[in-house]
Structure formats: C-alpha cells, structure tokens
Scaffold this motif. Structure first.
Motif, PDB file in Angstrom:
ATOM      1  N   GLN B  33       1.032  -1.769  -0.097  1.00  0.00           N
ATOM      2  CA  GLN B  33       0.011   0.059  -0.191  1.00  0.00           C
ATOM      3  C   GLN B  33       0.480   1.305  -0.033  1.00  0.00           C
ATOM      4  OE1 GLN B  33      -2.855   0.030   2.992  1.00  0.00           O
ATOM      5  NE2 GLN B  33      -3.829  -1.774   2.533  1.00  0.00           N
ATOM      6  N   LEU B  42       1.052   2.501  11.460  1.00  0.00           N
ATOM      7  CA  LEU B  42       2.033   2.182  12.357  1.00  0.00           C
ATOM      8  C   LEU B  42       1.721   3.056  13.545  1.00  0.00           C
ATOM      9  CD1 LEU B  42       3.780   0.237  13.180  1.00  0.00           C
ATOM     10  CD2 LEU B  42       5.302   1.444  11.958  1.00  0.00           C
TER      11      LEU B  42
ATOM     12  N   MET C   1       4.181   0.388  -1.797  1.00  0.00           N
ATOM     13  CA  MET C   1       5.145   1.151  -1.576  1.00  0.00           C
ATOM     14  C   MET C   1       6.066   0.071  -2.151  1.00  0.00           C
ATOM     15  SD  MET C   1       6.293   1.511   2.251  1.00  0.00           S
ATOM     16  CE  MET C   1       6.451   0.316   3.837  1.00  0.00           C
ATOM     17  N   ALA C   2       7.263   0.374  -2.325  1.00  0.00           N
ATOM     18  CA  ALA C   2       8.096  -1.319  -3.361  1.00  0.00           C
ATOM     19  C   ALA C   2       9.252  -1.992  -2.232  1.00  0.00           C
ATOM     20  CB  ALA C   2       8.789  -0.309  -4.724  1.00  0.00           C
ATOM     21  N   HIS C   3       8.755  -1.970  -1.083  1.00  0.00           N
ATOM     22  CA  HIS C   3      10.045  -3.214  -0.212  1.00  0.00           C
ATOM     23  C   HIS C   3      10.032  -4.129  -0.503  1.00  0.00           C
ATOM     24  CE1 HIS C   3       9.102  -0.613   3.017  1.00  0.00           C
ATOM     25  NE2 HIS C   3       8.028  -0.407   3.194  1.00  0.00           N
ATOM     26  N   LYS C   8      10.757  -6.532   3.860  1.00  0.00           N
ATOM     27  CA  LYS C   8       9.209  -7.039   3.570  1.00  0.00           C
ATOM     28  C   LYS C   8       9.405  -8.095   4.581  1.00  0.00           C
ATOM     29  CE  LYS C   8       6.642  -6.648   0.229  1.00  0.00           C
ATOM     30  NZ  LYS C   8       5.433  -7.211  -1.046  1.00  0.00           N
ATOM     31  N   ILE C  11      10.245  -6.633   7.955  1.00  0.00           N
ATOM     32  CA  ILE C  11       9.331  -5.909   8.765  1.00  0.00           C
ATOM     33  C   ILE C  11       7.840  -6.950   9.601  1.00  0.00           C
ATOM     34  CG2 ILE C  11       6.980  -4.395   9.113  1.00  0.00           C
ATOM     35  CD1 ILE C  11       9.421  -3.155   6.614  1.00  0.00           C
ATOM     36  N   LEU C  12       7.696  -7.797   8.516  1.00  0.00           N
ATOM     37  CA  LEU C  12       6.426  -8.857   9.220  1.00  0.00           C
ATOM     38  C   LEU C  12       6.818 -10.220  10.809  1.00  0.00           C
ATOM     39  CD1 LEU C  12       5.070  -9.694   6.086  1.00  0.00           C
ATOM     40  CD2 LEU C  12       4.559  -8.074   7.395  1.00  0.00           C
ATOM     41  N   VAL C  15       6.400  -7.514  13.535  1.00  0.00           N
ATOM     42  CA  VAL C  15       5.193  -7.279  13.655  1.00  0.00           C
ATOM     43  C   VAL C  15       5.000  -8.495  14.146  1.00  0.00           C
ATOM     44  CG1 VAL C  15       2.675  -7.602  13.021  1.00  0.00           C
ATOM     45  CG2 VAL C  15       4.610  -5.594  11.605  1.00  0.00           C
ATOM     46  N   LEU C  52       9.895  -0.377  15.547  1.00  0.00           N
ATOM     47  CA  LEU C  52       9.902  -0.582  14.546  1.00  0.00           C
ATOM     48  C   LEU C  52       9.733   0.277  13.890  1.00  0.00           C
ATOM     49  CD1 LEU C  52       8.924  -2.808  12.519  1.00  0.00           C
ATOM     50  CD2 LEU C  52       6.278  -2.526  13.573  1.00  0.00           C
ATOM     51  N   MET C  53       8.738   1.037  14.177  1.00  0.00           N
ATOM     52  CA  MET C  53       8.616   3.024  13.732  1.00  0.00           C
ATOM     53  C   MET C  53      10.148   3.224  13.565  1.00  0.00           C
ATOM     54  SD  MET C  53       5.981   4.862  13.434  1.00  0.00           S
ATOM     55  CE  MET C  53       5.847   6.112  12.791  1.00  0.00           C
ATOM     56  N   VAL C  56      11.060   1.810  10.137  1.00  0.00           N
ATOM     57  CA  VAL C  56      10.292   2.623   8.419  1.00  0.00           C
ATOM     58  C   VAL C  56      10.470   3.220   8.150  1.00  0.00           C
ATOM     59  CG1 VAL C  56       6.820   2.304   8.013  1.00  0.00           C
ATOM     60  CG2 VAL C  56       8.169   0.713   8.854  1.00  0.00           C
ATOM     61  N   GLU C  58      13.306   5.370   8.689  1.00  0.00           N
ATOM     62  CA  GLU C  58      14.845   4.948   8.292  1.00  0.00           C
ATOM     63  C   GLU C  58      14.374   4.714   6.653  1.00  0.00           C
ATOM     64  OE1 GLU C  58      16.953   3.024  11.008  1.00  0.00           O
ATOM     65  OE2 GLU C  58      18.479   2.868   9.085  1.00  0.00           O
ATOM     66  N   HIS C  60      11.690   4.484   4.836  1.00  0.00           N
ATOM     67  CA  HIS C  60      10.678   5.682   4.401  1.00  0.00           C
ATOM     68  C   HIS C  60      11.881   7.522   3.932  1.00  0.00           C
ATOM     69  CE1 HIS C  60       7.901   8.413   2.966  1.00  0.00           C
ATOM     70  NE2 HIS C  60       8.103   9.385   3.461  1.00  0.00           N
TER      71      HIS C  60
END
Lengths: 90, 90, 90, 90
Positions: B33, B42, C1-3, C8, C11-12, C15, C52-53, C56, C58, C60
């Motif tokens: 997304q 988040l 977004m192209a991770h 990915k 990050i998962l 989570v 995690l924030m 993410v 970073e 970005h």
C-alpha cells in the motif's frame, strides 16, 4: 513544595545547564553552523530537559505520594502525577 | 496484581484492538500500500499502545501506591513506577 | 510502497514478535502476575514498536525522499514524513 | 546551514521563550510553589522544546534533503536525520 536546600540547588544547577545548552544552540543557528551539529545541540537540550523532568517526577512520587501525610493528600498528588504523565506518554 | 474483572476485560479488549491494528499494518506492508498509509497505520498502533501504557500506569498509581496497605508497599510500588517511567521520559 | 522481499519479511517478523509480546502482556494481566512484571512487559512492547517505527521511517527517508525519482515525489514524501514525525516529537 | 534571516529570528524567538519558561520554572522551585504548578511549568518547557525540535527537523527535511543540490548531499542529510530521529523515537 518543600524541597530541601540541597535538592533545590541540584535542580537549579540543571536548569542553568539547560539554559547554557539553549544558548549554544542559538549561537549555532546565528553563526550558520553545520546543520547536523545544530540538530545535535537541540537533541542534547531535549535529553537534558527530559532528565530534569524525570528527576522532578521522581521526587514527586517519593515525597508527595509515597510519603504523603495522609491518604487524601496522597490521592491528590497521585491525580496530579497522572495528569502530568499523560503529557509525556504520547 | 489484583485487577477487578471489569478492568481486566477493558485492558484485554485494548490489547486485542492493538493486535488488530498491527495486523492491518502487516497487511499494508504485504500488499504494498501507499507508504503514507503504512506509516499512519503504524503511528496509530503506537498511539494505542501509549494509551494502554498510560492506563496501566494510572491504575498502578491509584491502586498500588496511593491505596497501598502500608508505607513499605507504597514505597516499593513507587520505586517500580520510577523505574518504568524512566523508560518513557526520554 | 516498493519494499524488497527481504525488507518485507524483516518488518513482518518484527510485527509477529510484537504480537507475541502483547500476548505475554495479556497473559500476565489474566494470571494476575506481579504488577512490576506486567508494566515491564508492556514497556518492552512499546520499545519494540518504537524500534519498528524507527525502521519504517528510516526506510521512508532513504527510499522515498533521498532516492525519489524526481523532486516532486521527494517533496511529497518529505511532507508525509513531517506529518508522521509530528505525532512522535511530543 | 543557510537559514533565511526570517527563519533565524523565528527560531531565536522560540529559544528566548523557552529560556523564559525555564526561568519561571526555576522561580517556582525557589519560591516553593505548589508542586503541581511546578510540574506543569516544566511540562510546558518540554512541550515548547519539542515544538522547536519539530520545526528544526521540518526545515532540515525540506531544505537539506528534498531541496539538496545533488543526491550525495541529500543522502548525507538523510543519514543525519535518521541519526537524530532515533534519539526521539524511543
């Protein structure tokens, strides 16, 4: 609030240190220093202010809640802490 | 800790809501997304977790410090709070 | 977004770890564990979510602002970051 | 860093305001004011400093990353921001 003289001078010394850090930050802006240094100076002020906040809250918990003269005063000081705490758990 | 049944279900409902928000965030990463939405999801999780933290700390202040059975227990709970608080006043 | 696929899964995995920490917290509430442990479990969740924030944000900055295809996209991603950032510099 | 004169005076005005708030806090400690007011004064300083931090970071994103002269400078400014940001997402 009944801080001891020793506690007071410790807190006031911290305040003076933070004022000094703010002045260093202001100078770095005026003299167009490197942006990274400018941001680091401000991050240091922020760290120092948070340290001071933690110390003041710590004193409040120990002296005004735990050591309150009676339950009514402890409850009042507890509600004050809850109110302040909400401003920084965000 | 002696939470009432009502308090417990309120806290557990909040935990479930945060887990749902984390799953929505995970899905937004998997389905690639829009980055802004990803970050907003988040940030919402973070806000919700901070709200939960504030609630738990609030309960701790009221029930374990102010309403402690004796000064020794109040002092212990006070030191625990100071320790936890330092992790978020930073 | 192209991770990338590697990003990915990283990050998962984070989570899932946070969900596990939330479940440990929920269990500590249900089983009436020691209040200090309860608060520590929640503080750990909070630390993990903040980590995690940071990751993410970073990504970005690196991929969506610095490496943007053109200045218009960089400016858009920059404004998104400013908006998100305001939610945690408080 | 190349701040415009207008930006500079805006930032310096904010610094002066924060110094004034710190002095009000120091006075409240010296004159043994009500503990709640003492904590509120400090929480206000903290809010004001966070606002200043957000403004400086905002300027950094717009002027030093998005509007960087070339990708190398943008990447450098991006890494600086990541470093600073980690100090406040905690």
């Amino acid at each position: 609030m009944a801080h001891t003289i020793k506690e007071k001078s410790k807190i006031l010394a911290r305040v003076n240190r933070i004022k000094g850090q703010l002045e260093a930050f202001a100078k770095s802006i005026e003299s167009e220093q490197d942006e990274y240094q400018v941001m680091q100076l401000l991050a240091s002020c922020r760290g120092a202010l948070n340290g001071l906040m933690a110390e003041v809250v710590e004193g409040h918990i120990r002296e005004h809640i735990v050591e309150a003269e009676n339950k009514k005063l402890a409850a009042e000081a507890g509600e004050e802490l809850i109110d302040i705490m909400k401003s920084f758990i965000k």
